[in-house]
Design a protein around this motif. Sequence first.
Motif, PDB file in Angstrom:
ATOM      1  N   PHE A 132       0.816  -1.220   0.000  1.00  0.00           N
ATOM      2  CA  PHE A 132       0.000   0.000   0.000  1.00  0.00           C
ATOM      3  C   PHE A 132       0.850   1.271   0.000  1.00  0.00           C
ATOM      4  CE2 PHE A 132      -4.163  -1.868   2.004  1.00  0.00           C
ATOM      5  CZ  PHE A 132      -4.520  -2.370   0.766  1.00  0.00           C
ATOM      6  N   LEU A 136       0.657   4.172  -2.828  1.00  0.00           N
ATOM      7  CA  LEU A 136       0.061   5.445  -2.416  1.00  0.00           C
ATOM      8  C   LEU A 136       1.097   6.518  -2.092  1.00  0.00           C
ATOM      9  CD1 LEU A 136      -2.607   3.913  -0.021  1.00  0.00           C
ATOM     10  CD2 LEU A 136      -3.097   5.001  -2.215  1.00  0.00           C
ATOM     11  N   LEU A 205      -5.892   5.736   1.803  1.00  0.00           N
ATOM     12  CA  LEU A 205      -6.450   4.767   0.865  1.00  0.00           C
ATOM     13  C   LEU A 205      -7.525   5.426   0.010  1.00  0.00           C
ATOM     14  CD1 LEU A 205      -6.690   1.806   3.362  1.00  0.00           C
ATOM     15  CD2 LEU A 205      -5.225   1.858   1.331  1.00  0.00           C
ATOM     16  N   THR A 206      -7.620   4.999  -1.220  1.00  0.00           N
ATOM     17  CA  THR A 206      -8.538   5.619  -2.180  1.00  0.00           C
ATOM     18  C   THR A 206      -9.978   5.130  -2.038  1.00  0.00           C
ATOM     19  OG1 THR A 206      -7.942   3.928  -3.812  1.00  0.00           O
ATOM     20  CG2 THR A 206      -6.703   6.000  -3.853  1.00  0.00           C
ATOM     21  N   PHE A 209     -10.773  -0.271   2.490  1.00  0.00           N
ATOM     22  CA  PHE A 209      -9.471  -0.937   2.462  1.00  0.00           C
ATOM     23  C   PHE A 209      -9.510  -2.326   1.834  1.00  0.00           C
ATOM     24  CE2 PHE A 209     -11.176  -2.213   6.606  1.00  0.00           C
ATOM     25  CZ  PHE A 209     -10.772  -3.528   6.747  1.00  0.00           C
ATOM     26  N   ASP A 211     -11.522  -3.198  -0.608  1.00  0.00           N
ATOM     27  CA  ASP A 211     -11.601  -2.930  -2.043  1.00  0.00           C
ATOM     28  C   ASP A 211     -10.223  -2.592  -2.601  1.00  0.00           C
ATOM     29  OD1 ASP A 211     -14.319  -3.345  -1.970  1.00  0.00           O
ATOM     30  OD2 ASP A 211     -14.866  -1.227  -2.117  1.00  0.00           O
ATOM     31  N   CYS A 212      -9.429  -1.863  -1.812  1.00  0.00           N
ATOM     32  CA  CYS A 212      -8.107  -1.441  -2.286  1.00  0.00           C
ATOM     33  C   CYS A 212      -7.174  -2.623  -2.522  1.00  0.00           C
ATOM     34  CB  CYS A 212      -7.484  -0.467  -1.299  1.00  0.00           C
ATOM     35  SG  CYS A 212      -8.253   1.174  -1.319  1.00  0.00           S
ATOM     36  N   THR A 213      -7.411  -3.752  -1.866  1.00  0.00           N
ATOM     37  CA  THR A 213      -6.578  -4.927  -2.127  1.00  0.00           C
ATOM     38  C   THR A 213      -6.774  -5.420  -3.548  1.00  0.00           C
ATOM     39  OG1 THR A 213      -8.234  -6.519  -1.309  1.00  0.00           O
ATOM     40  CG2 THR A 213      -6.682  -5.612   0.307  1.00  0.00           C
ATOM     41  N   THR A 215      -8.078  -3.040  -6.148  1.00  0.00           N
ATOM     42  CA  THR A 215      -8.093  -1.936  -7.105  1.00  0.00           C
ATOM     43  C   THR A 215      -6.763  -1.211  -7.253  1.00  0.00           C
ATOM     44  OG1 THR A 215      -8.872  -0.379  -5.395  1.00  0.00           O
ATOM     45  CG2 THR A 215     -10.551  -1.532  -6.699  1.00  0.00           C
ATOM     46  N   LEU A 216      -5.873  -1.266  -6.273  1.00  0.00           N
ATOM     47  CA  LEU A 216      -4.678  -0.428  -6.324  1.00  0.00           C
ATOM     48  C   LEU A 216      -3.553  -1.003  -7.171  1.00  0.00           C
ATOM     49  CD1 LEU A 216      -4.277   1.013  -2.697  1.00  0.00           C
ATOM     50  CD2 LEU A 216      -5.087   2.179  -4.750  1.00  0.00           C
TER      51      LEU A 216
END
Length: 267
Positions: A132, A136, A205-206, A209, A211-213, A215-216
């Motif tokens: 992350f 980020l 985070l965008t 959290f 979801d970020c696993t 989408t990022l």
Amino acid sequence: MNGNNLRTRGGSILVTVRPTPGHVNPMPAIACHLRGQGHSIIFNTAEVFRKQVESEGLRFVPLIGKANFDYRTFNKFIPEDQTLTPGPEETIHNFKHVFGDTMLPQCDGIKKIMSRETVDLILTDFVFFGVFPLLLGPGTDRPPIISVSVSPIVLSSDDASPFGPAITIEEKERNREVTEQFQVSLEPAQEYLNDLLQGYGCRSLTGFFLDCTYTLSDLLLQLSVDALEFPRNDMPDHIKFVGPVFPRSSLVFAHPCGGKNWTAQNP
């Protein structure tokens, strides 16, 4: 980001994995396949998996600090004399301390490796939160990051939840309500992770959290087939279904029906 080295020569790939068996077990087979394609592999997970990784002839580098824990002693993350109530309390605690408190040491370990040698690609377990800060960070120079998911998809969607599909208008509305309630229930963990990231010099985070696993990262490989997931019209294009990874084996196998012994071939 530059992935040209992987296309033009055997590149150096850093494989980073959260140290639990279900997440570690598929990754050596993937790493060995990539090694067979001419790439140099560094395998980064907890010391408890050293023997398993090195038995495949892979170069092992352990996680550092709190990230280098033994999955069999999760209770080390629980303060002495404290008990957790199963449900939201236990879930929030685990995301804050088992995942959150290991996130920055995981990232520190990656940076330490990259400071002493070239890394052309990071291949990471999708819940390895240590990537992350790289994703980020403020203008961080990083290699491409590809995530590998071993679990059913829990990415928020208008068409599905982790518990079922949403087809009708009424189901979609109910799904949005359930999703919102779920995310609100984990808001303490979200805030905890964002505080850690901001203290590390990163932006927040965008989104949610979990979801970020998905989408990022630059690409996410789902070790399954889409027919096993609820239908989604909003599936991100960078999520690719690649099928399962089967265990490697070189053991002599005795046929259960009395056939001749045969040696299983490595894929």
